[in-house]
Motif scaffolding. Structure first.
Motif, short mmCIF file in Angstrom:
data_model
loop_
_atom_site.label_atom_id
_atom_site.label_comp_id
_atom_site.label_asym_id
_atom_site.label_seq_id
_atom_site.Cartn_x
_atom_site.Cartn_y
_atom_site.Cartn_z
N CYS A 74 -0.19 -3.21 -62.34
CA CYS A 74 0.33 -1.92 -62.77
C CYS A 74 1.38 -1.49 -61.75
CB CYS A 74 -0.79 -0.90 -62.84
SG CYS A 74 -0.24 0.79 -63.16
N ILE A 75 2.46 -0.91 -62.23
CA ILE A 75 3.44 -0.32 -61.32
C ILE A 75 3.56 1.16 -61.65
CG2 ILE A 75 5.33 -1.09 -62.84
CD1 ILE A 75 7.11 -1.09 -60.29
N SER A 76 3.50 1.99 -60.63
CA SER A 76 3.61 3.42 -60.84
C SER A 76 4.64 4.01 -59.89
CB SER A 76 2.27 4.11 -60.65
OG SER A 76 1.96 4.25 -59.28
N SER A 77 5.21 5.12 -60.32
CA SER A 77 6.21 5.79 -59.50
C SER A 77 5.60 6.38 -58.24
CB SER A 77 6.90 6.88 -60.31
OG SER A 77 5.96 7.75 -60.88
N ARG A 78 4.29 6.66 -58.29
CA ARG A 78 3.63 7.28 -57.14
C ARG A 78 3.12 6.26 -56.13
NH1 ARG A 78 -0.83 11.27 -59.48
NH2 ARG A 78 -1.18 9.48 -60.80
N ASN A 79 2.55 5.18 -56.66
CA ASN A 79 1.79 4.29 -55.77
C ASN A 79 2.30 2.85 -55.72
OD1 ASN A 79 -0.09 6.36 -55.09
ND2 ASN A 79 -1.02 6.06 -57.11
N GLY A 80 3.42 2.59 -56.34
CA GLY A 80 3.92 1.22 -56.29
C GLY A 80 3.10 0.30 -57.17
N ILE A 81 2.82 -0.90 -56.67
CA ILE A 81 2.18 -1.93 -57.47
C ILE A 81 0.70 -2.03 -57.12
CG2 ILE A 81 2.10 -4.40 -57.99
CD1 ILE A 81 5.11 -4.47 -57.40
N THR A 82 -0.11 -2.06 -58.16
CA THR A 82 -1.54 -2.33 -58.04
C THR A 82 -1.80 -3.63 -58.79
OG1 THR A 82 -2.08 0.03 -58.03
CG2 THR A 82 -3.86 -1.52 -58.58
N TYR A 83 -2.33 -4.61 -58.10
CA TYR A 83 -2.61 -5.90 -58.75
C TYR A 83 -4.01 -5.87 -59.36
CZ TYR A 83 1.60 -7.94 -56.80
OH TYR A 83 2.91 -8.21 -56.50
N TYR A 84 -4.08 -6.25 -60.63
CA TYR A 84 -5.37 -6.40 -61.28
C TYR A 84 -5.87 -7.84 -61.11
CZ TYR A 84 -4.14 -2.07 -63.81
OH TYR A 84 -3.78 -0.79 -64.15
N ALA A 85 -4.96 -8.79 -61.16
CA ALA A 85 -5.33 -10.20 -61.11
C ALA A 85 -4.98 -10.78 -59.74
CB ALA A 85 -4.60 -10.98 -62.20
N GLU A 86 -5.99 -11.24 -59.03
CA GLU A 86 -5.77 -11.86 -57.72
C GLU A 86 -4.88 -13.09 -57.84
OE1 GLU A 86 -7.45 -9.21 -55.26
OE2 GLU A 86 -6.84 -11.18 -54.51
N SER A 87 -4.96 -13.75 -58.95
CA SER A 87 -4.25 -15.03 -59.11
C SER A 87 -2.73 -14.87 -59.13
CB SER A 87 -4.71 -15.71 -60.40
OG SER A 87 -4.38 -14.92 -61.53
N VAL A 88 -2.23 -13.66 -59.32
CA VAL A 88 -0.77 -13.49 -59.39
C VAL A 88 -0.19 -12.89 -58.11
CG1 VAL A 88 -0.94 -13.22 -61.89
CG2 VAL A 88 -0.76 -11.19 -60.43
N LYS A 89 -1.04 -12.48 -57.21
CA LYS A 89 -0.53 -11.91 -55.95
C LYS A 89 0.31 -12.94 -55.22
CE LYS A 89 -4.05 -8.45 -54.84
NZ LYS A 89 -5.09 -8.04 -53.87
N GLY A 90 1.44 -12.47 -54.73
CA GLY A 90 2.33 -13.38 -54.02
C GLY A 90 3.29 -14.11 -54.95
N ARG A 91 3.05 -14.04 -56.24
CA ARG A 91 3.93 -14.73 -57.20
C ARG A 91 4.60 -13.75 -58.18
NH1 ARG A 91 1.84 -18.12 -60.80
NH2 ARG A 91 -0.21 -17.09 -60.90
N PHE A 92 3.88 -12.72 -58.57
CA PHE A 92 4.41 -11.74 -59.53
C PHE A 92 4.72 -10.44 -58.81
CE2 PHE A 92 2.20 -13.33 -63.70
CZ PHE A 92 2.61 -14.62 -63.43
N THR A 93 5.76 -9.79 -59.27
CA THR A 93 6.04 -8.45 -58.79
C THR A 93 6.65 -7.66 -59.94
OG1 THR A 93 7.05 -7.18 -57.00
CG2 THR A 93 8.38 -8.95 -57.96
N ALA A 94 6.83 -6.37 -59.74
CA ALA A 94 7.34 -5.51 -60.80
C ALA A 94 8.30 -4.49 -60.21
CB ALA A 94 6.19 -4.82 -61.53
#
Length: 121
Positions: free
Chosen positions: A49-69
């Motif tokens: 999830c990407i929010s204007s207040r808090n930046g990016i929250t990753y739901y899936a550990e498997s995409v950390k370091g590879r996906f961004t928004a």
């Protein structure tokens, strides 16, 4: 409120793809947009999830370091940048939002049509 995901396609393992989520009915001055995916025969999975207040929250550990928004106020669009793609990332990807503009994974009210990502091995 409407959302439309696009940008899916076929990519080789290790490749990159950028998905777009065009939004209407609200601006990106204050927002939260979640990205989800669903592979054939599997349950829908939260990606991030990407929010204007808090930046990016990753739901899936498997995409950390590879996906961004990121979000683009001028285009009223949010993007999901996917790098180092793996066959297990293949799925239909959806963007979604909610009335509360939060990143609570179970509180999404509005969903866009998905876009298909295929990763060849």
């Amino acid at each position: 409120v409407q959302l439309q995901a696009s940008g899916g396609g076929l990519v080789q393992t290790g490749g990159s793809l950028r998905l777009s989520c065009a939004v209407s009915g609200f601006t990106l001055d204050y927002y939260s947009i979640g990205w989800f995916r669903q592979a054939p025969g599997k349950e829908r999975e939260g990606v991030l999830c990407i929010s204007s207040r808090n930046g990016i929250t990753y739901y899936a550990e498997s995409v950390k370091g590879r996906f961004t928004a990121s979000g683009d106020n001028a285009e009223n669009a949010v993007y999901l940048q996917m790098n180092s793609l793996k066959p297990e990332d293949a799925a239909t990807y959806y963007c979604a939002t909610n009335y509360g503009m939060t990143c609570s994974i179970d509180e999404y009210d509005f969903w866009g049509q998905g876009t298909l990502v295929t990763v060849s091995s």
